[in-house]
Write an enzyme that holds these catalytic residues in place. Sequence first.
Site, PDB file in Angstrom:
ATOM      1  N   LEU A   1      10.836  -6.833   4.796  1.00 54.11           N
ATOM      2  CA  LEU A   1      11.036  -7.419   6.119  1.00 54.11           C
ATOM      3  C   LEU A   1      12.401  -8.064   6.321  1.00 54.11           C
ATOM      4  CD1 LEU A   1       7.485  -8.912   6.758  1.00 54.11           C
ATOM      5  CD2 LEU A   1       8.408  -6.663   7.363  1.00 54.11           C
ATOM      6  N   LYS A   2      13.276  -7.970   5.326  1.00 50.31           N
ATOM      7  CA  LYS A   2      14.588  -8.592   5.450  1.00 50.31           C
ATOM      8  C   LYS A   2      15.655  -7.534   5.719  1.00 50.31           C
ATOM      9  CE  LYS A   2      13.382 -12.844   4.664  1.00 50.31           C
ATOM     10  NZ  LYS A   2      13.548 -13.866   5.749  1.00 50.31           N
ATOM     11  N   LEU A   3      16.742  -7.956   6.365  1.00 45.27           N
ATOM     12  CA  LEU A   3      17.858  -7.040   6.605  1.00 45.27           C
ATOM     13  C   LEU A   3      18.588  -6.810   5.286  1.00 45.27           C
ATOM     14  CD1 LEU A   3      19.330  -5.534   8.922  1.00 45.27           C
ATOM     15  CD2 LEU A   3      20.886  -7.496   9.044  1.00 45.27           C
TER      16      LEU A   3
ATOM     17  N   HIS B   1       8.858   3.263   8.687  1.00 42.47           N
ATOM     18  CA  HIS B   1       8.579   2.426   9.857  1.00 42.47           C
ATOM     19  C   HIS B   1       7.350   2.994  10.564  1.00 42.47           C
ATOM     20  CE1 HIS B   1       9.482  -0.406  13.071  1.00 42.47           C
ATOM     21  NE2 HIS B   1       9.224   0.555  13.930  1.00 42.47           N
TER      22      HIS B   1
ATOM     23  N   GLU C   1       1.550   7.304   7.016  1.00 42.65           N
ATOM     24  CA  GLU C   1       2.663   6.802   6.194  1.00 42.65           C
ATOM     25  C   GLU C   1       2.435   7.129   4.723  1.00 42.65           C
ATOM     26  OE1 GLU C   1       3.939   2.678   6.923  1.00 42.65           O
ATOM     27  OE2 GLU C   1       2.566   2.722   8.622  1.00 42.65           O
TER      28      GLU C   1
ATOM     29  N   SER D   1       0.842  -1.214   0.000  1.00 43.66           N
ATOM     30  CA  SER D   1       0.000   0.000   0.000  1.00 43.66           C
ATOM     31  C   SER D   1       0.871   1.255   0.000  1.00 43.66           C
ATOM     32  CB  SER D   1      -0.951  -0.006   1.193  1.00 43.66           C
ATOM     33  OG  SER D   1      -0.268   0.252   2.409  1.00 43.66           O
TER      34      SER D   1
HETATM   35  C1  GRF Z   1       4.013  -0.451   6.716  1.00 45.16           C
HETATM   36  O1  GRF Z   1       3.341  -0.280   7.948  1.00 45.16           O
HETATM   37  C2  GRF Z   1       5.441   0.002   6.853  1.00 45.16           C
HETATM   38  O2  GRF Z   1       5.605   1.051   7.777  1.00 45.16           O
HETATM   39  C3  GRF Z   1       6.119  -1.234   7.373  1.00 45.16           C
HETATM   40  O3  GRF Z   1       5.489  -2.316   6.704  1.00 45.16           O
HETATM   41  C4  GRF Z   1       4.164  -1.917   6.347  1.00 45.16           C
HETATM   42  C5  GRF Z   1       4.022  -2.126   4.861  1.00 45.16           C
HETATM   43  O4  GRF Z   1       2.721  -2.015   4.493  1.00 45.16           O
HETATM   44  N1  GRF Z   1       7.539  -1.196   7.094  1.00 45.16           N
HETATM   45  P1  GRF Z   1       2.391  -2.024   2.918  1.00 45.16           P
HETATM   46  O5  GRF Z   1       2.918  -3.331   2.347  1.00 45.16           O
HETATM   47  O6  GRF Z   1       3.077  -0.839   2.304  1.00 45.16           O
HETATM   48  O7  GRF Z   1       0.885  -1.921   2.858  1.00 45.16           O
END
Ligand code: GRF
Length: 225
Positions: free
Chosen positions: A84-86, A103, A173, A14
């Site tokens: 989600l990976k480093l 974040h 965000e 998103s």
């Molecule tokens: C978001 O909350 C972002 O801050 C975090 O992971 C989520 C990703 O959401 N890092 P999306 O895949 O962009 O909907």
Amino acid sequence: MPARIAVLASGGGSNLGALLDHLDAAGARRAGQVVLVASNVAGAGALDRARARGIATAVADPADGDALAALLAPADLVLLAGYLKLVPPIVARAFRGRMLNVHPALLPAFGGPGMYGRRVHAAVLAAGARVTGATVHFVDEAYDRGAIAAQWPVPVHAADTPDTLARRVLRVEHLLLPRVVTAVASGRIALGPDGRAHGAPEPAAYAAAGDDASLAAAFDAAFAR
Ligand code: GRF
């Protein structure tokens, strides 16, 4: 010439969608163009979003730093949008000052390994925090540690659950990230030699009751230059 932006995402995307919409709305004035969306997850919704807009996609193994560095090399700017990976050190070093992450909390609080998605908001509620928010920061070799480029506050309501809070933060965000990416792509926000980010606006008071238009206006006022 718009900056070439590569996006790494592991989930639904998103934030990617919000960035693409923002750049499309900027039309010829756009500061960047997403040229690649890559994921560590073959079925990630972010890849579907990219394909729907004719944007190149790739599935990349985060363990292969050399391959990821080569894949991203043509990009001017790399964005982690729910990745989600480093990031392998070779990639983080190659893109020092040119890689951003979003974040869903006010770093350095509620960040670091394992702090992602619903867990972040559950931790905010468990801690009794009255304000949370969104952070966009430059990426270094550790999770969620790089120089903070910009933040925006989000109030925590007494009746919030992790899901209601996640929705309120995600809305912010979607407004913050595209404006920070635009500001970094156009050089208004940059990582300085002192290792700190420079040029970010002070967040205006959060228009908690505002509708999307008034909230967007508050963002535009804050980011207007
Ligand atoms: C978001 O909350 C972002 O801050 C975090 O992971 C989520 C990703 O959401 N890092 P999306 O895949 O962009 O909907």
